[in-house]
Scaffold this motif. Structure first.
Motif, PDB file in Angstrom:
ATOM      1  N   ARG A 209       6.465   6.356  -6.669  1.00  0.00           N
ATOM      2  CA  ARG A 209       5.895   6.515  -5.729  1.00  0.00           C
ATOM      3  C   ARG A 209       4.559   5.568  -6.069  1.00  0.00           C
ATOM      4  O   ARG A 209       4.222   5.259  -6.887  1.00  0.00           O
ATOM      5  CB  ARG A 209       5.456   8.124  -6.295  1.00  0.00           C
ATOM      6  CG  ARG A 209       6.212   8.586  -7.813  1.00  0.00           C
ATOM      7  CD  ARG A 209       5.881  10.248  -7.508  1.00  0.00           C
ATOM      8  NE  ARG A 209       5.336   9.807  -9.273  1.00  0.00           N
ATOM      9  CZ  ARG A 209       5.996   9.909 -10.482  1.00  0.00           C
ATOM     10  NH1 ARG A 209       7.311   9.286 -10.482  1.00  0.00           N
ATOM     11  NH2 ARG A 209       4.657   9.747 -11.133  1.00  0.00           N
ATOM     12  N   GLY A 210       3.651   6.055  -4.790  1.00  0.00           N
ATOM     13  CA  GLY A 210       2.572   5.381  -4.394  1.00  0.00           C
ATOM     14  C   GLY A 210       2.366   4.035  -5.219  1.00  0.00           C
ATOM     15  O   GLY A 210       1.348   4.757  -5.822  1.00  0.00           O
TER      16      GLY A 210
ATOM     17  N   SER B  34       0.379   0.799  -5.061  1.00  0.00           N
ATOM     18  CA  SER B  34      -0.187  -0.299  -4.268  1.00  0.00           C
ATOM     19  C   SER B  34      -0.956  -1.597  -5.248  1.00  0.00           C
ATOM     20  O   SER B  34      -0.813  -1.470  -6.498  1.00  0.00           O
ATOM     21  CB  SER B  34      -1.467   1.098  -3.624  1.00  0.00           C
ATOM     22  OG  SER B  34      -1.292   1.278  -3.265  1.00  0.00           O
TER      23      SER B  34
ATOM     24  N   HIS C  20       5.335   4.877 -11.333  1.00  0.00           N
ATOM     25  CA  HIS C  20       4.093   4.826 -10.677  1.00  0.00           C
ATOM     26  C   HIS C  20       3.343   3.519 -11.346  1.00  0.00           C
ATOM     27  O   HIS C  20       3.525   2.845 -12.631  1.00  0.00           O
ATOM     28  CB  HIS C  20       3.407   5.254 -10.131  1.00  0.00           C
ATOM     29  CG  HIS C  20       3.128   6.566 -11.659  1.00  0.00           C
ATOM     30  ND1 HIS C  20       1.566   6.168 -12.661  1.00  0.00           N
ATOM     31  CD2 HIS C  20       3.542   6.655 -13.429  1.00  0.00           C
ATOM     32  CE1 HIS C  20       1.686   6.853 -13.730  1.00  0.00           C
ATOM     33  NE2 HIS C  20       2.954   7.448 -13.845  1.00  0.00           N
TER      34      HIS C  20
ATOM     35  N   ALA D 119       6.671   3.805  -1.356  1.00  0.00           N
ATOM     36  CA  ALA D 119       7.234   4.740  -2.009  1.00  0.00           C
ATOM     37  C   ALA D 119       9.406   4.587  -1.722  1.00  0.00           C
ATOM     38  O   ALA D 119       9.402   4.583  -1.097  1.00  0.00           O
ATOM     39  CB  ALA D 119       6.258   6.253  -2.044  1.00  0.00           C
TER      40      ALA D 119
ATOM     41  N   GLU E 145       0.697  -1.043   0.164  1.00  0.00           N
ATOM     42  CA  GLU E 145      -0.282   0.076  -0.320  1.00  0.00           C
ATOM     43  C   GLU E 145       0.767   1.195   0.077  1.00  0.00           C
ATOM     44  O   GLU E 145       1.386   1.125   1.034  1.00  0.00           O
ATOM     45  CB  GLU E 145      -0.727  -0.217   1.371  1.00  0.00           C
ATOM     46  CG  GLU E 145      -2.524   0.244   0.872  1.00  0.00           C
ATOM     47  CD  GLU E 145      -3.342   0.597   2.118  1.00  0.00           C
ATOM     48  OE1 GLU E 145      -3.779   1.171   2.561  1.00  0.00           O
ATOM     49  OE2 GLU E 145      -3.697  -0.841   2.785  1.00  0.00           O
ATOM     50  N   ASN E 146       0.437   1.848  -0.718  1.00  0.00           N
ATOM     51  CA  ASN E 146       1.292   3.224  -1.141  1.00  0.00           C
ATOM     52  C   ASN E 146       2.587   3.889  -0.664  1.00  0.00           C
ATOM     53  O   ASN E 146       3.205   4.347   0.029  1.00  0.00           O
ATOM     54  CB  ASN E 146       0.628   3.965  -0.214  1.00  0.00           C
ATOM     55  CG  ASN E 146       0.505   5.815  -0.180  1.00  0.00           C
ATOM     56  OD1 ASN E 146       0.765   6.180  -1.638  1.00  0.00           O
ATOM     57  ND2 ASN E 146      -0.358   6.264   0.957  1.00  0.00           N
TER      58      ASN E 146
ATOM     59  N   SER F 185      12.056   2.475   2.430  1.00  0.00           N
ATOM     60  CA  SER F 185      11.088   2.928   1.385  1.00  0.00           C
ATOM     61  C   SER F 185      10.208   3.477   2.829  1.00  0.00           C
ATOM     62  O   SER F 185      10.038   3.067   3.492  1.00  0.00           O
ATOM     63  CB  SER F 185      10.807   2.294   0.994  1.00  0.00           C
ATOM     64  OG  SER F 185      10.417   1.176   1.351  1.00  0.00           O
ATOM     65  N   THR F 186       8.902   4.438   2.323  1.00  0.00           N
ATOM     66  CA  THR F 186       7.630   4.589   3.012  1.00  0.00           C
ATOM     67  C   THR F 186       6.646   3.525   2.675  1.00  0.00           C
ATOM     68  O   THR F 186       6.574   3.464   1.254  1.00  0.00           O
ATOM     69  CB  THR F 186       7.012   6.113   3.017  1.00  0.00           C
ATOM     70  OG1 THR F 186       7.124   6.498   1.691  1.00  0.00           O
ATOM     71  CG2 THR F 186       8.804   7.101   3.694  1.00  0.00           C
ATOM     72  N   GLY F 187       6.058   4.023   3.722  1.00  0.00           N
ATOM     73  CA  GLY F 187       3.910   2.789   2.898  1.00  0.00           C
ATOM     74  C   GLY F 187       3.905   1.704   3.854  1.00  0.00           C
ATOM     75  O   GLY F 187       5.109   1.107   4.535  1.00  0.00           O
TER      76      GLY F 187
END
Lengths: 499, 334
Positions: free
Chosen positions: A269-270, A272, A469, A263, A260-261, A304-306
């Motif tokens: 980026r983003g 999912s 993406h 990045a 999920e999301n 990463s983030t998410g």
């Protein structure tokens, strides 16, 4: 026309094992003659004999109709025959010009004649239509430009015959196009080119004649016109190749992986997506779309983030170990640099990822040995000797070993990045079979591939990535090359390529 | 380049490798035969104990160094680290005499201080290499200077001496032993056996070799690369502490010139033993043999008067170079 290079009845043995059995091969001025065959068919040995790196055990070599004997590659070079290796022979810290003239620098008295060398380097690069500045350091060049420098160096040594060992293995689609155009140009100038590649569409496009080797034996030499890719593949494998891809497994309902999301700074980026039990999910996209970076982030190899959830539980970010313990593993696209320890034994490689299963305090050598036996049987790894190092396996067998290593961790979810890069068609078919079997056993597989037929042939659902993406998702009959490309490039965009 | 050629060419020379394996062992046997033929006292109890006990300091450190080098690192600071640890240990023991008195608690406290100081000093190297990402050569070249200079500073340019009574009480740790085997020899043997086990059989040794062979592959194979690398330096530091525990009772003092060139002897022993300098392959038993070879050369030169003992360093240098040449030939046969 007299062939510029003619090999007759070439036989070569290593110790008691004969690997080439009386192979004929000739090159005429201004032709591209492709040499194809599976890994282990004897292409490399043949090329090395033609390039003067190896002497034939029996058989003769003729240059312009006169018999020759090369003591080493310098003799071959003097006769105008140069080999361009897959791993380039360039000094990365030196400039383009210094590389082109390495070992035969022009002098004026005691000093180097830099101006003359720069002029000549410029002329050679111009001949190839290559815009690289001779004063650039090679380490700052892109891979295809490095290849051009190799070619320029060969031309600078008055090459009449170029032996190119899988020159496009490391190139993207657009880069391949450039290279193939340069080859056309060289051909028009009368250079004879021996070309090898596992990509049969390239062969069909560029070659004038094709010679097929199988198990060290000359199978056929035919004009490329009228020799279809399918017929080439069958000649290489020696049997009919009706079903390259196994039937697609039917996925279950349960979601095992949920991203999920996600990045990755600078790359993705983003993003999912979801993966279900027993599913083979394809990931397609242009080179540089961020597929590898996304997958490396999913398993914790990149910051990463998410969130990443495996069976509903959030995965600790940034830890490949946590991912493995949750049953999620990643099989790298770069088996030589990131996948296998080439100088280590098969066993050391096989058990490295799952080493804690072989004892926390002391490694159980017998269990490791049994695991190797099992892996050799399960994945049909062809080994000459169980004590050999991983680097002396052929590419296809290295990939099988890497697959066996990954599966030893008993994962539930396997992400395979470029499952068949640099692998012959027979082994490809086997690997496709393994992937389908994994899914049938209830494991879930993500296949990241730049080869569209592979993604289309294996997966029931395809995620398309474009420029960092997720650009779309296709299922069932929607999955076509055209649909994938349209999404990968984004609407209204004309540039870009698939490699 | 993925065809059979490579496969065929590389399948055979496994057997030839055996020379590469037994080479150091043969050299050791040759030295023992040479020593015995030159001097009848060579194989006597006194001389053997002397050689082994002196080997123990470098030996214990070299076992740790084997792991550092196998994992693709190097540590140039061990000699000055030993001096520093010895200095801190002596200062601590002298300072503790009023509260603990002369006795076993004092010695145990000194040992603990030595081990902890070594561990911390090694961990600092490891932290800078693994977490900050500085080249090990640079880190340990720097810390070599730091530890050496700190020792000289602690000693105020002179010598730090252990209190006389404490020294007398502590002496047996170097000079006594169990069943006639001196303590340093026993400790060295234990360290070597545990080290050999860890290198050959334990996941830690396998991880060190994987890391030294190709860090990327190790990382992609879920090996905790930073932790393994850090551990090799911390372990080496602790072993330097252990070696110092054995060393201090011998002289009872430390100065800015304690442990000079120990790092080079330890590295030389590791290389003579067949560990690959750029990492990826190591063997502890080879290191033990390397240490013994270096000590025996010294010993033979002292016992026999054919060649001046002053040439000891030159002969050891030749041996190191020859060992590396032999190693390379073993490799090119691969």
């Amino acid at each position: 026309m007299t062939p510029v290079l003619d090999a007759r009845g070439i036989t070569r043995s290593f110790g008691p094992i004969e690997v080439l059995h009386g192979v004929d091969f000739s090159l005429r001025p201004g032709e591209v003659h492709a040499l194809i065959g599976e890994n282990g068919a004897g292409k490399s040995t043949m090329m090395k004999i033609l390039g003067g790196y190896l002497a034939p055990t029996r058989g003769e070599l003729l240059v312009d109709g006169a018999p020759v004997r090369f003591a080493d590659q310098r003799d071959a070079e003097a006769a105008g025959i140069l080999m361009i290796h897959q791993e380039f022979n360039l000094a990365l810290q030196l400039t383009v010009e210094e590389n082109i003239f390495l070992g035969r620098e022009k002098r004026r008295g005691l000093l180097l004649d830099i101006r003359a060398m720069r002029r000549e380097a410029r002329a050679l690069l111009d001949r190839l239509n290559c815009p690289v500045d001779p004063a650039t350091r090679v380490r700052d060049l892109s891979v295809p430009n490095r290849q051009m420098v190799e070619v320029a160096r060969a031309l600078g040594r008055n090459a009449r015959v170029l032996i190119m060992d899988e020159p496009t293995a490391v190139l993207t689609g657009r880069e391949t196009d450039i290279l193939l155009r340069q080859i056309e140009r060289l051909k028009a100038q009368g250079t004879a080119i021996l070309y090898t590649s596992h990509k049969l569409d390239e062969i069909a496009r560029i070659a004038d004649r094709v010679t097929v080797l199988r198990d060290g034996t000359h199978i056929t030499t035919r004009p490329a016109t009228g020799f279809s890719e399918h017929a080439m593949a069958e000649a290489m494998v020696g049997r009919e190749l009706s079903d390259l891809f196994p039937p697609k497994p039917v996925p279950g309902e349960e979601v095992v992986l949920e991203v999920e999301n996600l990045a990755v700074p600078g790359h993705v980026r983003g993003a999912s997506f979801r993966l279900r039990r027993g599913e083979v999910l394809g990931f397609a996209g242009l080179v540089g779309a961020g597929r590898t970076e996304l997958m490396e982030a999913v398993v914790g190899l990149r910051p990463s983030t998410g969130t990443v959830r495996v069976n509903g539980a959030a995965l600790r970010p940034g830890s490949i170990r946590a991912a493995r313990e949750a049953g999620l593993v990643y099989l790298t696209e770069d088996r030589k640099e990131k996948g296998l320890l080439l100088g280590k034994s098969l066993t050391d490689n096989l058990t490295l990822l799952a080493l804690d299963r072989f004892g926390r305090l002391s490694i159980d050598a017998d269990a490791e040995d049994r695991a190797l036996t099992q892996a050799i049987a399960d994945f049909d790894i062809r080994v000459n000797d169980r004590e050999m190092v991983a680097g002396s396996l052929s590419g296809g067998n290295q990939q099988k070993l890497l697959l066996a290593k990954t599966m030893l961790a008993e994962p539930q979810i396997v992400i395979i990045d470029e499952p068949t890069r640099g692998i012959d068609i027979g082994t490809k078919q086997q690997i496709y079979g393994f992937i389908a079997t994994l899914a049938k056993q209830g494991k879930s597989v993500i296949v990241v591939s730049s080869e569209l037929p592979e993604v289309i042939g294996l997966s029931a659902r395809v995620v398309v990535m474009g420029r960092g993406h997720i650009a779309g998702e296709l299922t069932g009959p929607e999955i076509t090359e055209e649909a994938i490309l349209r999404r990968a490039m984004g609407v209204g965009e004309r540039s870009g390529e698939v490699a | 380049m993925t065809d059979t050629t490579a496969t065929e060419a590389q399948a055979k020379p496994r057997r030839r490798l055996s020379f590469h394996v037994i080479g150091p062992l043969l050299a050791l046997v040759a030295l023992i035969v040479l020593g015995a033929s030159l001097n009848s006292n060579f194989l006597g109890y006194g001389n053997v104990t002397n050689v082994l006990a002196r080997s123990a300091f470098i030996g214990i450190i070299a076992v740790g160094m084997t792991f550092v080098i196998t994992a693709g690192g190097i540590d140039l600071s061990v000699g000055s680290m030993a001096a520093f640890v010895a200095g801190v240990m002596i200062l601590a023991m002298n300072a503790l005499i009023p509260s603990l008195g002369i006795g076993v608690p004092l010695v145990l406290a000194g040992m603990a201080v030595a081990l902890v100081t070594g561990l911390l000093a090694g961990s600092l190297n490891g932290f800078l290499v693994a977490k900050v990402g500085i080249e090990p050569f640079i880190v340990t070249l720097g810390s070599m200077g730091i530890y050496r200079s700190l020792t000289t500073w602690l000693a105020d340019g002179g010598t730090l001496s252990l209190d006389f009574a404490a020294r007398t009480f502590y002496r047996p740790v170097y000079y006594d032993g169990l069943f006639g085997v001196a303590w340093p020899i026993i400790v060295f043997a234990l360290v070597a056996i545990l080290g050999e086990f860890a290198m050959r059989k334990a996941p830690f040794g396998r991880h060190c070799a994987a890391l030294g062979a190709n860090e990327q592959v190790a990382r992609y194979s879920a090996v905790r690369v930073d932790r393994v690398r850090m551990t090799t330096y911390a372990l080496l530091g602790a072993l330097v502490g252990l070696a110092t525990i054995m060393y201090v009772p011998r002289l009872g003092s430390a100065s800015g010139s304690t442990g000079v060139l120990w790092e080079l002897e330890a590295i030389a022993a590791v290389i003579i033993g067949g560990t690959v300098l750029k990492g990826g392959f190591g063997r502890v038993w080879g290191t033990v043999i390397g240490v013994l070879i270096l000590s025996l050369i010294d010993n033979i030169l002292n016992l026999a008067s054919i060649v001046s003992p002053y040439l000891n360093g030159a002969i050891q240098g030749v041996i190191v170079i020859v060992a590396v040449v032999l190693q390379r030939e073993g490799k090119s046969a691969d």
